[in-house]
Design an enzyme around this catalytic site. Sequence first.
Site, PDB file in Angstrom:
ATOM      1  N   SER A 123       0.866  -1.284   0.026  1.00 23.29           N
ATOM      2  CA  SER A 123       0.063   0.006  -0.006  1.00 23.29           C
ATOM      3  C   SER A 123       0.955   1.262  -0.164  1.00 23.29           C
ATOM      4  O   SER A 123       0.334   2.502  -0.404  1.00 23.29           O
ATOM      5  CB  SER A 123      -0.832  -0.059   1.330  1.00 23.29           C
ATOM      6  OG  SER A 123      -1.704  -0.984   1.295  1.00 23.29           O
ATOM      7  N   HIS A 144      -0.450  -1.873  -7.361  1.00 35.34           N
ATOM      8  CA  HIS A 144      -1.183  -1.665  -6.144  1.00 35.34           C
ATOM      9  C   HIS A 144      -2.679  -1.717  -6.404  1.00 35.34           C
ATOM     10  O   HIS A 144      -3.283  -0.726  -6.938  1.00 35.34           O
ATOM     11  CB  HIS A 144      -0.982  -0.230  -5.550  1.00 35.34           C
ATOM     12  CG  HIS A 144      -1.593   0.175  -4.229  1.00 35.34           C
ATOM     13  ND1 HIS A 144      -1.843   1.412  -3.714  1.00 35.34           N
ATOM     14  CD2 HIS A 144      -1.855  -0.573  -3.221  1.00 35.34           C
ATOM     15  CE1 HIS A 144      -2.602   1.248  -2.496  1.00 35.34           C
ATOM     16  NE2 HIS A 144      -2.617   0.082  -2.617  1.00 35.34           N
ATOM     17  N   GLU A 156      -2.521   1.145  -9.267  1.00 34.34           N
ATOM     18  CA  GLU A 156      -0.997   2.131  -9.187  1.00 34.34           C
ATOM     19  C   GLU A 156      -0.208   1.231  -9.623  1.00 34.34           C
ATOM     20  O   GLU A 156       0.240   0.234  -8.923  1.00 34.34           O
ATOM     21  CB  GLU A 156      -1.290   2.924  -7.991  1.00 34.34           C
ATOM     22  CG  GLU A 156      -2.126   3.787  -7.554  1.00 34.34           C
ATOM     23  CD  GLU A 156      -2.293   4.504  -6.375  1.00 34.34           C
ATOM     24  OE1 GLU A 156      -2.480   5.684  -6.250  1.00 34.34           O
ATOM     25  OE2 GLU A 156      -1.643   3.901  -5.315  1.00 34.34           O
ATOM     26  N   ASN A 195      -3.047   6.482  -1.621  1.00 35.93           N
ATOM     27  CA  ASN A 195      -3.005   6.538  -0.029  1.00 35.93           C
ATOM     28  C   ASN A 195      -2.293   7.636   0.623  1.00 35.93           C
ATOM     29  O   ASN A 195      -2.487   7.843   1.922  1.00 35.93           O
ATOM     30  CB  ASN A 195      -2.120   5.521   0.406  1.00 35.93           C
ATOM     31  CG  ASN A 195      -3.021   4.171   0.474  1.00 35.93           C
ATOM     32  OD1 ASN A 195      -4.266   4.258   0.616  1.00 35.93           O
ATOM     33  ND2 ASN A 195      -2.328   2.905   0.330  1.00 35.93           N
TER      34      ASN A 195
HETATM   35  N1  3HC Z   1     -16.304  -7.926  -2.179  1.00 34.07           N
HETATM   36  C1  3HC Z   1     -16.482  -7.907  -3.616  1.00 34.07           C
HETATM   37  N2  3HC Z   1     -17.559  -7.224  -4.043  1.00 34.07           N
HETATM   38  C2  3HC Z   1     -18.212  -6.334  -3.225  1.00 34.07           C
HETATM   39  C3  3HC Z   1     -17.895  -5.933  -1.811  1.00 34.07           C
HETATM   40  C4  3HC Z   1     -16.824  -6.947  -1.557  1.00 34.07           C
HETATM   41  N3  3HC Z   1     -16.252  -6.796  -0.464  1.00 34.07           N
HETATM   42  N4  3HC Z   1     -18.506  -5.247  -1.336  1.00 34.07           N
HETATM   43  C5  3HC Z   1     -19.497  -4.940  -2.368  1.00 34.07           C
HETATM   44  N5  3HC Z   1     -19.181  -5.605  -3.347  1.00 34.07           N
HETATM   45  C6  3HC Z   1     -19.794  -5.356  -4.698  1.00 34.07           C
HETATM   46  C7  3HC Z   1     -21.178  -5.861  -4.548  1.00 34.07           C
HETATM   47  O1  3HC Z   1     -21.310  -7.305  -4.973  1.00 34.07           O
HETATM   48  C8  3HC Z   1     -21.930  -5.046  -5.613  1.00 34.07           C
HETATM   49  O2  3HC Z   1     -21.878  -5.574  -7.291  1.00 34.07           O
HETATM   50  P1  3HC Z   1     -22.876  -5.553  -8.262  1.00 34.07           P
HETATM   51  O3  3HC Z   1     -23.229  -3.960  -8.313  1.00 34.07           O
HETATM   52  O4  3HC Z   1     -21.929  -5.712  -9.548  1.00 34.07           O
HETATM   53  O5  3HC Z   1     -23.755  -6.310  -7.795  1.00 34.07           O
HETATM   54  C9  3HC Z   1     -21.087  -3.763  -5.659  1.00 34.07           C
HETATM   55  O6  3HC Z   1     -20.008  -3.889  -5.054  1.00 34.07           O
HETATM   56  C10 3HC Z   1     -21.848  -2.632  -4.775  1.00 34.07           C
HETATM   57  O7  3HC Z   1     -22.025  -3.147  -3.642  1.00 34.07           O
HETATM   58  P2  3HC Z   1     -23.308  -2.819  -2.493  1.00 34.07           P
HETATM   59  O8  3HC Z   1     -24.449  -2.399  -3.302  1.00 34.07           O
HETATM   60  O9  3HC Z   1     -23.715  -3.912  -1.572  1.00 34.07           O
HETATM   61  O10 3HC Z   1     -22.859  -1.871  -1.677  1.00 34.07           O
HETATM   62  P3  3HC Z   1     -22.084  -0.169  -1.990  1.00 34.07           P
HETATM   63  O11 3HC Z   1     -22.906   0.314  -3.102  1.00 34.07           O
HETATM   64  O12 3HC Z   1     -22.214   0.365  -0.672  1.00 34.07           O
HETATM   65  O13 3HC Z   1     -20.654  -0.504  -2.492  1.00 34.07           O
HETATM   66  C11 3HC Z   1     -18.295  -0.400  -2.073  1.00 34.07           C
HETATM   67  C12 3HC Z   1     -19.760  -0.999  -1.737  1.00 34.07           C
HETATM   68  C13 3HC Z   1     -18.046  -0.754  -3.536  1.00 34.07           C
HETATM   69  C14 3HC Z   1     -17.409  -1.034  -1.090  1.00 34.07           C
HETATM   70  C15 3HC Z   1     -18.483   1.187  -1.664  1.00 34.07           C
HETATM   71  O14 3HC Z   1     -18.770   1.444  -0.588  1.00 34.07           O
HETATM   72  C16 3HC Z   1     -17.234   1.907  -2.074  1.00 34.07           C
HETATM   73  O15 3HC Z   1     -16.643   2.003  -3.115  1.00 34.07           O
HETATM   74  N6  3HC Z   1     -16.474   2.182  -0.755  1.00 34.07           N
HETATM   75  C17 3HC Z   1     -15.140   2.910  -1.109  1.00 34.07           C
HETATM   76  C18 3HC Z   1     -14.173   1.883  -1.168  1.00 34.07           C
HETATM   77  C19 3HC Z   1     -12.661   2.649  -1.287  1.00 34.07           C
HETATM   78  O16 3HC Z   1     -12.561   3.709  -0.980  1.00 34.07           O
HETATM   79  N7  3HC Z   1     -11.803   1.697  -1.639  1.00 34.07           N
HETATM   80  C20 3HC Z   1     -10.491   1.789  -1.306  1.00 34.07           C
HETATM   81  C21 3HC Z   1      -9.819   1.922  -0.115  1.00 34.07           C
HETATM   82  S1  3HC Z   1      -7.958   2.513  -0.106  1.00 34.07           S
HETATM   83  C22 3HC Z   1      -7.280   1.068  -0.499  1.00 34.07           C
HETATM   84  O17 3HC Z   1      -7.845  -0.090  -0.799  1.00 34.07           O
HETATM   85  C23 3HC Z   1      -5.799   1.299  -0.347  1.00 34.07           C
HETATM   86  C24 3HC Z   1      -5.367   0.145   0.383  1.00 34.07           C
HETATM   87  O18 3HC Z   1      -3.695   0.229   0.076  1.00 34.07           O
HETATM   88  C25 3HC Z   1      -5.580   0.075   1.860  1.00 34.07           C
END
Ligand code: 3HC
Length: 291
Positions: A123, A144, A156, A195
């Site tokens: 990350s 990433h 990335e 990040n």
């Molecule tokens: N795994 C796989 N698929 C998932 C999932 C998971 N944990 N959570 C949700 N999904 C899928 C669902 O199956 C659904 O798919 P579909 O529309 O094709 O049927 C879609 O995502 C939307 O899910 P939901 O309707 O249940 O829920 P949301 O609309 O609230 O979306 C989310 C969930 C996609 C997680 C959304 O809340 C989101 O985009 N959150 C922000 C995530 C983010 O910012 N990520 C980056 C984090 S930083 C990082 O990763 C860096 C690292 O280095 C730490």
Amino acid sequence: MTTAGIEQIAVIGAGNMGHQISLCAALAGYRVRCADVSPQVLQKAEAFADSYLVERVAKGKLAEEAAKRARANIAFTASIEEAVGDADFVIEAILEKLELKRELFAQLDAICPPHTILATNSSYIVSSKIADATKRADKVCNMHFFNPALVMKLVEVVRGPHVSSATAETTMEVARSMGKTPVLLKKEIYGFLVNRVLTAIKQEALYLHDMGVASFEDIDAAVENGLGHPMGPFRLMDLTGIDLSYHVSMERYRETGDMALKPSPTLVEKYTRGEWGRKTGKGFYDHAKDK
Ligand code: 3HC
């Protein structure tokens, strides 16, 4: 469509990121070996692969044939040798600890075929801190993914000074073949793009919380409704893992001695209580009822 010359991908680490990266690769048509030292983590990853593919078919998002092909493409193993022996491309997704990564990359270098690209899903850590543990620095780069990797489009790719243009191009191409939108960083920088921005938001959110200005729920609501982010910083830490945020802060603090980078009191408390977010069933929020 896969990338020419790359047929087999190994993912090392089947945790939060690795299990979903493996599925992204299997769905894209690669043969995938996913390895982890923990039998429990492997079991959970395999169970997820089974249920995820069935649910995608049931939801009408994936053809049954494609699901079957993806499942046949992916195997889970406790043996790193078995995972990487024939791999053309390795994606490391283990704990965010530099020494562990360096040890693993030295091991990968010794057992992978000479042409294999070794990518790290770290990350924050730039690959030049890892590449010199191998004798193939030109083939070691950052790739990433974002959590949840099956959903988030961004990857990335970081081209450090040691990375050959062929390695950077192939890594971008592999990301595209998985349906991702890769961006290329032409220089190494700690934390890359997202990040760095996210850390600033998280630090400020933790500061506001620790100062008693607002509850974490209200800070999340503010960021979600005021900035249009799908998740506020606390909800997001629960998703990406409070242990990850803690380790990254600690490592940065140890490296620099900068008190401002020390984990906040709330982060320390959550970490020591083992409340690491979704993966432990509780973080800032209660996830006991999550699937
Ligand atoms: N795994 C796989 N698929 C998932 C999932 C998971 N944990 N959570 C949700 N999904 C899928 C669902 O199956 C659904 O798919 P579909 O529309 O094709 O049927 C879609 O995502 C939307 O899910 P939901 O309707 O249940 O829920 P949301 O609309 O609230 O979306 C989310 C969930 C996609 C997680 C959304 O809340 C989101 O985009 N959150 C922000 C995530 C983010 O910012 N990520 C980056 C984090 S930083 C990082 O990763 C860096 C690292 O280095 C730490």
